[in-house]
Design a protein around this motif. Structure first.
Motif, PDB file in Angstrom:
ATOM      1  N   ARG A 226      10.293   2.043  -3.333  1.00  0.00           N
ATOM      2  CA  ARG A 226       9.435   2.413  -2.212  1.00  0.00           C
ATOM      3  C   ARG A 226       8.006   2.663  -2.694  1.00  0.00           C
ATOM      4  O   ARG A 226       7.775   3.093  -3.829  1.00  0.00           O
ATOM      5  CB  ARG A 226       9.971   3.655  -1.489  1.00  0.00           C
ATOM      6  N   VAL A 227       7.067   2.341  -1.798  1.00  0.00           N
ATOM      7  CA  VAL A 227       5.660   2.594  -2.072  1.00  0.00           C
ATOM      8  C   VAL A 227       5.016   3.198  -0.835  1.00  0.00           C
ATOM      9  O   VAL A 227       5.499   3.040   0.295  1.00  0.00           O
ATOM     10  CB  VAL A 227       4.897   1.298  -2.455  1.00  0.00           C
ATOM     11  N   ASN A 228       3.919   3.908  -1.066  1.00  0.00           N
ATOM     12  CA  ASN A 228       3.073   4.397   0.023  1.00  0.00           C
ATOM     13  C   ASN A 228       1.794   3.567   0.049  1.00  0.00           C
ATOM     14  O   ASN A 228       1.210   3.287  -0.991  1.00  0.00           O
ATOM     15  CB  ASN A 228       2.720   5.874  -0.168  1.00  0.00           C
ATOM     16  N   ILE A 229       1.373   3.202   1.230  1.00  0.00           N
ATOM     17  CA  ILE A 229       0.157   2.411   1.397  1.00  0.00           C
ATOM     18  C   ILE A 229      -0.849   3.239   2.191  1.00  0.00           C
ATOM     19  O   ILE A 229      -0.520   3.772   3.259  1.00  0.00           O
ATOM     20  CB  ILE A 229       0.440   1.093   2.141  1.00  0.00           C
ATOM     21  N   ALA A 230      -2.054   3.340   1.669  1.00  0.00           N
ATOM     22  CA  ALA A 230      -3.124   4.058   2.368  1.00  0.00           C
ATOM     23  C   ALA A 230      -4.246   3.073   2.690  1.00  0.00           C
ATOM     24  O   ALA A 230      -4.738   2.376   1.798  1.00  0.00           O
ATOM     25  CB  ALA A 230      -3.645   5.205   1.515  1.00  0.00           C
ATOM     26  N   LEU A 231      -4.625   3.018   3.960  1.00  0.00           N
ATOM     27  CA  LEU A 231      -5.727   2.180   4.413  1.00  0.00           C
ATOM     28  C   LEU A 231      -6.885   3.080   4.797  1.00  0.00           C
ATOM     29  O   LEU A 231      -6.751   3.936   5.688  1.00  0.00           O
ATOM     30  CB  LEU A 231      -5.303   1.341   5.622  1.00  0.00           C
ATOM     31  N   THR A 232      -8.006   2.916   4.109  1.00  0.00           N
ATOM     32  CA  THR A 232      -9.189   3.731   4.393  1.00  0.00           C
ATOM     33  C   THR A 232     -10.210   2.890   5.151  1.00  0.00           C
ATOM     34  O   THR A 232     -10.710   1.880   4.637  1.00  0.00           O
ATOM     35  CB  THR A 232      -9.816   4.264   3.100  1.00  0.00           C
ATOM     36  N   ARG A 233     -10.497   3.291   6.393  1.00  0.00           N
ATOM     37  CA  ARG A 233     -11.435   2.542   7.226  1.00  0.00           C
ATOM     38  C   ARG A 233     -12.870   2.800   6.774  1.00  0.00           C
ATOM     39  O   ARG A 233     -13.147   3.722   6.006  1.00  0.00           O
ATOM     40  CB  ARG A 233     -11.259   2.926   8.694  1.00  0.00           C
ATOM     41  N   SER A 234     -13.776   1.986   7.286  1.00  0.00           N
ATOM     42  CA  SER A 234     -15.179   2.112   6.906  1.00  0.00           C
ATOM     43  C   SER A 234     -15.785   3.434   7.355  1.00  0.00           C
ATOM     44  O   SER A 234     -16.784   3.903   6.790  1.00  0.00           O
ATOM     45  CB  SER A 234     -15.987   0.949   7.489  1.00  0.00           C
ATOM     46  N   ASP A 235     -15.172   4.107   8.373  1.00  0.00           N
ATOM     47  CA  ASP A 235     -15.676   5.404   8.808  1.00  0.00           C
ATOM     48  C   ASP A 235     -15.054   6.562   8.037  1.00  0.00           C
ATOM     49  O   ASP A 235     -15.301   7.732   8.340  1.00  0.00           O
ATOM     50  CB  ASP A 235     -15.432   5.590  10.313  1.00  0.00           C
ATOM     51  N   GLY A 236     -14.220   6.239   7.034  1.00  0.00           N
ATOM     52  CA  GLY A 236     -13.617   7.266   6.198  1.00  0.00           C
ATOM     53  C   GLY A 236     -12.251   7.727   6.647  1.00  0.00           C
ATOM     54  O   GLY A 236     -11.558   8.427   5.903  1.00  0.00           O
ATOM     55  N   SER A 237     -11.817   7.363   7.845  1.00  0.00           N
ATOM     56  CA  SER A 237     -10.477   7.758   8.309  1.00  0.00           C
ATOM     57  C   SER A 237      -9.411   6.961   7.573  1.00  0.00           C
ATOM     58  O   SER A 237      -9.660   5.850   7.094  1.00  0.00           O
ATOM     59  CB  SER A 237     -10.360   7.536   9.818  1.00  0.00           C
ATOM     60  N   ARG A 238      -8.208   7.551   7.504  1.00  0.00           N
ATOM     61  CA  ARG A 238      -7.131   6.943   6.719  1.00  0.00           C
ATOM     62  C   ARG A 238      -5.887   6.739   7.575  1.00  0.00           C
ATOM     63  O   ARG A 238      -5.589   7.517   8.477  1.00  0.00           O
ATOM     64  CB  ARG A 238      -6.765   7.829   5.515  1.00  0.00           C
ATOM     65  N   VAL A 239      -5.177   5.653   7.244  1.00  0.00           N
ATOM     66  CA  VAL A 239      -3.871   5.373   7.829  1.00  0.00           C
ATOM     67  C   VAL A 239      -2.885   5.250   6.681  1.00  0.00           C
ATOM     68  O   VAL A 239      -3.138   4.527   5.717  1.00  0.00           O
ATOM     69  CB  VAL A 239      -3.879   4.066   8.657  1.00  0.00           C
ATOM     70  N   GLU A 240      -1.760   5.972   6.765  1.00  0.00           N
ATOM     71  CA  GLU A 240      -0.754   5.911   5.701  1.00  0.00           C
ATOM     72  C   GLU A 240       0.515   5.265   6.234  1.00  0.00           C
ATOM     73  O   GLU A 240       0.986   5.575   7.332  1.00  0.00           O
ATOM     74  CB  GLU A 240      -0.471   7.313   5.154  1.00  0.00           C
ATOM     75  N   LEU A 241       1.071   4.345   5.416  1.00  0.00           N
ATOM     76  CA  LEU A 241       2.231   3.565   5.823  1.00  0.00           C
ATOM     77  C   LEU A 241       3.296   3.613   4.736  1.00  0.00           C
ATOM     78  O   LEU A 241       2.985   3.624   3.540  1.00  0.00           O
ATOM     79  CB  LEU A 241       1.834   2.098   6.061  1.00  0.00           C
ATOM     80  N   GLY A 242       4.546   3.615   5.163  1.00  0.00           N
ATOM     81  CA  GLY A 242       5.656   3.520   4.224  1.00  0.00           C
ATOM     82  C   GLY A 242       6.118   2.077   4.102  1.00  0.00           C
ATOM     83  O   GLY A 242       6.064   1.316   5.072  1.00  0.00           O
ATOM     84  N   ALA A 243       6.563   1.702   2.917  1.00  0.00           N
ATOM     85  CA  ALA A 243       6.960   0.314   2.702  1.00  0.00           C
ATOM     86  C   ALA A 243       7.910   0.228   1.522  1.00  0.00           C
ATOM     87  O   ALA A 243       8.085   1.186   0.758  1.00  0.00           O
ATOM     88  CB  ALA A 243       5.734  -0.569   2.464  1.00  0.00           C
ATOM     89  N   VAL A 244       8.535  -0.941   1.377  1.00  0.00           N
ATOM     90  CA  VAL A 244       9.447  -1.186   0.268  1.00  0.00           C
ATOM     91  C   VAL A 244       9.015  -2.484  -0.410  1.00  0.00           C
ATOM     92  O   VAL A 244       8.582  -3.433   0.245  1.00  0.00           O
ATOM     93  CB  VAL A 244      10.912  -1.283   0.748  1.00  0.00           C
ATOM     94  N   ILE A 245       9.095  -2.510  -1.746  1.00  0.00           N
ATOM     95  CA  ILE A 245       8.820  -3.742  -2.476  1.00  0.00           C
ATOM     96  C   ILE A 245      10.066  -4.625  -2.388  1.00  0.00           C
ATOM     97  O   ILE A 245      11.150  -4.213  -2.814  1.00  0.00           O
ATOM     98  CB  ILE A 245       8.452  -3.450  -3.935  1.00  0.00           C
ATOM     99  N   ARG A 246       9.914  -5.830  -1.828  1.00  0.00           N
ATOM    100  CA  ARG A 246      11.069  -6.699  -1.603  1.00  0.00           C
ATOM    101  C   ARG A 246      11.459  -7.467  -2.869  1.00  0.00           C
ATOM    102  O   ARG A 246      11.537  -8.685  -2.880  1.00  0.00           O
ATOM    103  CB  ARG A 246      10.773  -7.651  -0.450  1.00  0.00           C
ATOM    104  N   ILE A 247      11.674  -6.717  -3.926  1.00  0.00           N
ATOM    105  CA  ILE A 247      12.333  -7.251  -5.113  1.00  0.00           C
ATOM    106  C   ILE A 247      13.763  -6.742  -5.011  1.00  0.00           C
ATOM    107  O   ILE A 247      14.027  -5.568  -5.245  1.00  0.00           O
ATOM    108  CB  ILE A 247      11.649  -6.774  -6.405  1.00  0.00           C
ATOM    109  N   ASP A 248      14.676  -7.638  -4.608  1.00  0.00           N
ATOM    110  CA  ASP A 248      15.977  -7.190  -4.127  1.00  0.00           C
ATOM    111  C   ASP A 248      17.045  -7.063  -5.200  1.00  0.00           C
ATOM    112  O   ASP A 248      18.022  -6.347  -5.013  1.00  0.00           O
ATOM    113  CB  ASP A 248      16.482  -8.147  -3.035  1.00  0.00           C
ATOM    114  N   THR A 249      16.918  -7.804  -6.303  1.00  0.00           N
ATOM    115  CA  THR A 249      17.977  -7.816  -7.309  1.00  0.00           C
ATOM    116  C   THR A 249      17.414  -7.493  -8.684  1.00  0.00           C
ATOM    117  O   THR A 249      16.212  -7.581  -8.923  1.00  0.00           O
ATOM    118  CB  THR A 249      18.666  -9.190  -7.367  1.00  0.00           C
ATOM    119  N   ALA A 250      18.329  -7.170  -9.592  1.00  0.00           N
ATOM    120  CA  ALA A 250      17.913  -6.853 -10.962  1.00  0.00           C
ATOM    121  C   ALA A 250      17.298  -8.066 -11.648  1.00  0.00           C
ATOM    122  O   ALA A 250      16.334  -7.943 -12.403  1.00  0.00           O
ATOM    123  CB  ALA A 250      19.124  -6.346 -11.757  1.00  0.00           C
TER     124      ALA A 250
END
Length: 866
Positions: free
Chosen positions: A838-862
């Protein structure tokens, strides 16, 4: 006794004893309830048990699947062979040549780099429809093909002499999937072991073309993979995969008169796309299979990537044996196939209590004549609905249906919605004699009524094998098709892959000047935006007889169910029903097709034409790279590889290179067709002294990373929300300057700015082309953040070290109102290297506000992680 030998048993066929790895010897009743496709995978596990790649826990996982039929354990699959075509095969062989170069530079033995399993590469993607509607079109197109691709073909011929287990089927022979179905496919392999014992086992394969599942129609398990995965497989590395879900698709009843296998597959594609089968197997079953020939089944299996599945499997039955006999296979092959499949529980049995992960059912009698379009294979439209869709497409472009485009040089006006291209093309349909004979009979009846194709229609016939030409010639149907302009233009993919060639210049000028909406109607499997021709906005998939019908009508703004498609010499209206052949008429001509025809067509398969034989090549173990080549360059992937990652990387301050919507295809990412002179790739080629007339196509230039990285995201129909116009453009941040995606990427690299791609759902649909991932890497993209990924492109991204990051289901990019000016930070939740981290993604807009998103890296197997 080794762990695999405990499963050995014996069968007898052709008065010969064969050892088999018997599924019955597992001793678990649940095995009988597995789908046939999983039984083949299970046999593969038994045969490779004890070698390190397979353990007894893998065997147990198949039995447990019956109790919980969902995607599960990471398993390793070792295919019996690999199938390639030249567009995706050339870069794979270039990579092998580069590996040999690296070994040579290190003072090693280059012969260690050679395929460990048999590889067949069929040259089928390079012939272009430059010449058409004449008796000389075939010879002229072949001559152009050999001239344009001489360097590529010399390279492949070098590879055939340099590598073991590597065979090349020369150009002008057929399409790889049709050649595979009609000749290469075995159903059951047999060979002698070191002790002289005969061993029988299923024919299995992976291929570097996404339509490899066509062979599933013959009961052979195989699917498309990225070039990177294919390279690993041919070098002997098992293919890593999750034990898949299997969707059972039942057929009941039979098709009505006048309904084709093409209509059926478009219905199946629509149903399965709605159901959701990405990363899953689909297995067809039910009493309706008794009324579907192997050619019908192959049409459905061919379009597995269009419905999103890994494969679309049909079990072996009497129809399989009839097809093997029809196509000239030896009687011994038929006997072994029947004996083996019945012994292993691989013979179709409609009464079996098979377990599936989910089920669908279709009454074949409900299928109606259909097309798919105007830009996605899953968007099926009944024949009566095409006209309304075209009116909407014309209005969307700001045009009126009655707004014509004058072509004064040719003496006519081009209507909006005109059929600019009508192509009988692609293995999907040309492998099926019923629909091909139907097209020929349509032409015969149209000719008898004195009908002609409209003068603005570019017509072509490109079969997937020479067998089609033989039965067309024997029946006289080729003369009828020729009379309408459907002359032979080549044996290859042509229009289906985007090698439709130029339209007559006055027509191209009229479309460009008026920004008109014109159509292509093709008997292919793909109609993505910008794929068929840069000036064609609407592309329709149709059966071969409907291709003929629309060529006669000259427009897609017509309801062929109720409106006349033409007027005959007597002034009488001619309707589709007047020309459509009966099933009895089709069957009468089909009876002339037999084994001798196939044996004759495939004799000397690997010999090629005189032009191929004359190609002079060096026989050196290492390829002699040419510094000034614009086709074959030693790629940079094997230089300065660096140390393997010990932890997931953190990405900070990245910029979006593109902000994209849903259903972005690999054609959008890495187009295969025409190179525009003013594009970055076109400018590069001109700087190397190549004139636009000699550009060839992106697909043919895949051995040159300099062209391909410039062609990444260069599709003329790409809609990047960071640009004000269609095509391969973006806005550089923070300067706000609009420029080509390539130029922006190079500027970001100079500035040391990491890049990401932001996209919606179904990212990477379509072809298996590895350059969609290689080009993404070379542009400096570290991660692709999308709502969902298609299977093959996700694997290719992993192979190139680009992180495929899938947003959590409750995150939709469209709802975030992004504009591409955001800074992107990607932070691992857990620094350890684990599948689906799992990873966290943060998007910082040009006005300084932030959006945080949850996500998974789709590397599925060893294995993918490694």
């Amino acid at each position: 006794m080794s762990s695999s030998q405990q499963y050995l048993s014996q069968i007898t066929a052709n008065d010969r004893d064969y050892r088999i790895y018997s599924l019955d010897k597992i001793g678990d009743a649940r095995v009988k309830r597995l789908p046939h496709s999983l039984k083949i995978l299970l046999e593969n596990q038994l045969r490779h048990l004890g070698g390190g790649a397979v353990t007894s826990a893998d065997i147990d996982a198949f039995c447990q699947w019956v109790d919980q039929p969902s995607s599960g354990k990471d398993i390793n699959f070792s295919p019996a062979r690999v199938l390639m075509q030249d567009f995706t095969g050339v870069p794979a062989i270039v990579d092998l040549a580069a590996m040999r170069q690296a070994v040579s530079d290190a003072g090693g033995d280059v012969s260690v780099i050679s395929p460990q399993v048999p590889v067949d590469l069929v040259i089928d993607h390079s012939v272009s429809v430059d010449h058409f509607a004449s008796g000389q079109a075939f010879e002229q197109n072949v001559e152009l093909e050999m001239t344009r691709n001489r360097e590529r073909y010399r390279f492949l011929k070098w590879g055939q002499s340099a590598f073991d287990n590597f065979s090349v089927v020369p150009p002008g022979t057929g399409i790889c999937h049709q050649v595979n179905l009609e000749y290469l496919g075995r159903v059951v392999f047999s060979r002698q072991d070191a002790d002289g014992n005969w061993l029988a086992y299923p024919d299995t394969l992976v291929g570097t073309d996404s339509h490899t599942p066509m062979i599933n129609g013959l009961g052979v398990l195989g699917w498309g993979v990225g070039g990177i995965e294919a390279e690993a497989a041919l070098l002997g590395q098992p293919y890593s995969m999750l034990l898949p879900e299997v969707v059972g698709f039942e057929f009941r009843g039979r098709l009505n008169e006048g309904v084709t296998a093409t209509d059926l597959v478009l219905t199946v594609v629509e149903m399965l796309r709605k159901h959701g089968v990405v990363g899953k197997f689909v297995e067809f079953h039910g009493p309706g299979l008794a009324h579907l020939t192997v050619a019908d089944r192959a049409t459905i299996a061919n379009m597995a990537p269009e419905y999103g599945a890994t494969c679309g499997y049909f079990p072996v039955d009497e129809a399989t044996l009839r097809y093997l006999e029809l196509t000239g296979r030896d009687p011994e092959v038929l006997a072994l196939t029947e004996t083996y499949c019945k012994a292993q529980g691989l013979w179709r049995d409609d009464s079996a209590d098979t377990v599936f992960s989910s089920r669908l059912s279709l009454d074949l009698a409900t299928v109606e004549p259909s097309l798919a379009g105007p830009s996605r294979p899953q968007d099926r439209a009944p024949l009566s609905g095409v006209k309304a869709i075209m009116h909407q497409a014309i209005a969307k472009q700001g045009k009126r249906v009655d707004e014509a485009m004058p072509v004064p040089e040719m003496g006519f006006e081009l209507p909006q919605g005109a059929v600019a291209i009508a192509a009988i093309t692609s293995c999907t349909n040309t492998s099926n004699p019923d629909v091909m004979i139907a097209a020929g009979l349509m032409a015969r009846k149209a000719r008898a009524r004195g009908l002609t194709v409209k003068p603005w229609v570019k017509t072509s016939l490109a079969p997937g094998s020479k067998v089609v030409s033989d039965y067309f010639a024997d029946s006289g149907l080729q003369a009828d098709l020729d009379a309408l302009g459907f002359n032979l233009v080549g044996y290859g993919c042509t229009t289906c892959i985007g090698n439709s060639g130029p339209l007559p210049l006055p027509i191209e000028d009229a479309i460009s000047q008026h920004d008109g909406v014109v159509s292509a109607v093709l008997s292919g499997n793909r109609n993505f935006e910008g794929r068929i021709h840069n000036l064609v906005r609407c592309s329709w998939l149709a059966s071969p007889p409907l291709v003929v019908a629309y060529a006669l009508a000259g427009t897609t703004c017509i309801d062929l169910n109720s409106e006349p498609l033409a007027t005959d010499a007597n002034g009488d209206a001619v309707y589709l029903k007047d020309l459509w052949p009966s099933q009895r008429e089709i069957e009468q001509l089909r009876t002339a097709i037999g084994g001798d025809m196939f044996r004759r067509a495939y004799s000397g398969l690997f010999e090629g034409t005189g032009a191929w034989k004359k190609l002079a090549v060096e026989t050196s173990p290492s390829y002699q790279w040419e510094d000034d080549s614009t086709y074959i360059r030693c790629p940079s992937f094997f230089r300065n590889l660096g140390e393997p990652l010990q932890a997931l990387p953190t990405i900070r301050g990245a910029r979006p290179l593109a902000l994209l919507g849903d259903s972005v295809t690999t054609d959008h990412i890495s187009p295969a067709g025409r190179i525009e002179p003013d594009s970055p790739a076109g400018q590069y080629l001109q700087q190397q002294g190549v004139q636009p007339k000699d550009f060839n196509s992106y697909g043919s230039r895949r051995g040159n990373h300099e062209v391909m990285m410039r062609g990444t995201f260069a599709n003329v129909r790409l809609r990047n929300q960071m640009a004000s116009r269609e095509g391969g453009y973006t806005t550089h941040q923070p300067s706000g300057e609009e420029m080509s995606i390539f130029d922006a990427a190079m500027r970001y690299q100079q500035e040391g700015t990491p890049l990401v791609i932001l996209a919606g759902s179904q990212y990477g649909t379509g072809s298996s082309r590895d350059w969609a991932a290689k080009g993404t890497l070379l542009l400096g993209v570290k991660a692709v953040v999308a709502e969902s990924f298609e299977r093959i492109h996700r694997s290719n991204l992993i192979g190139m070290g680009v992180l495929p990051i899938q947003l959590d289901a409750d995150h939709k990019l469209a709802a975030l109102a992004l504009d591409g000016s955001e800074l992107v930070d990607i932070e691992p939740v857990d620094a350890e290297l684990n599948p689906r981290a799992r990873v966290n993604i943060a998007l910082t807009r040009s006005d300084g506000s932030r959006v945080e998103l949850g996500a998974v890296i789709r590397i599925d197997t060893a294995n993918e992680l490694e």
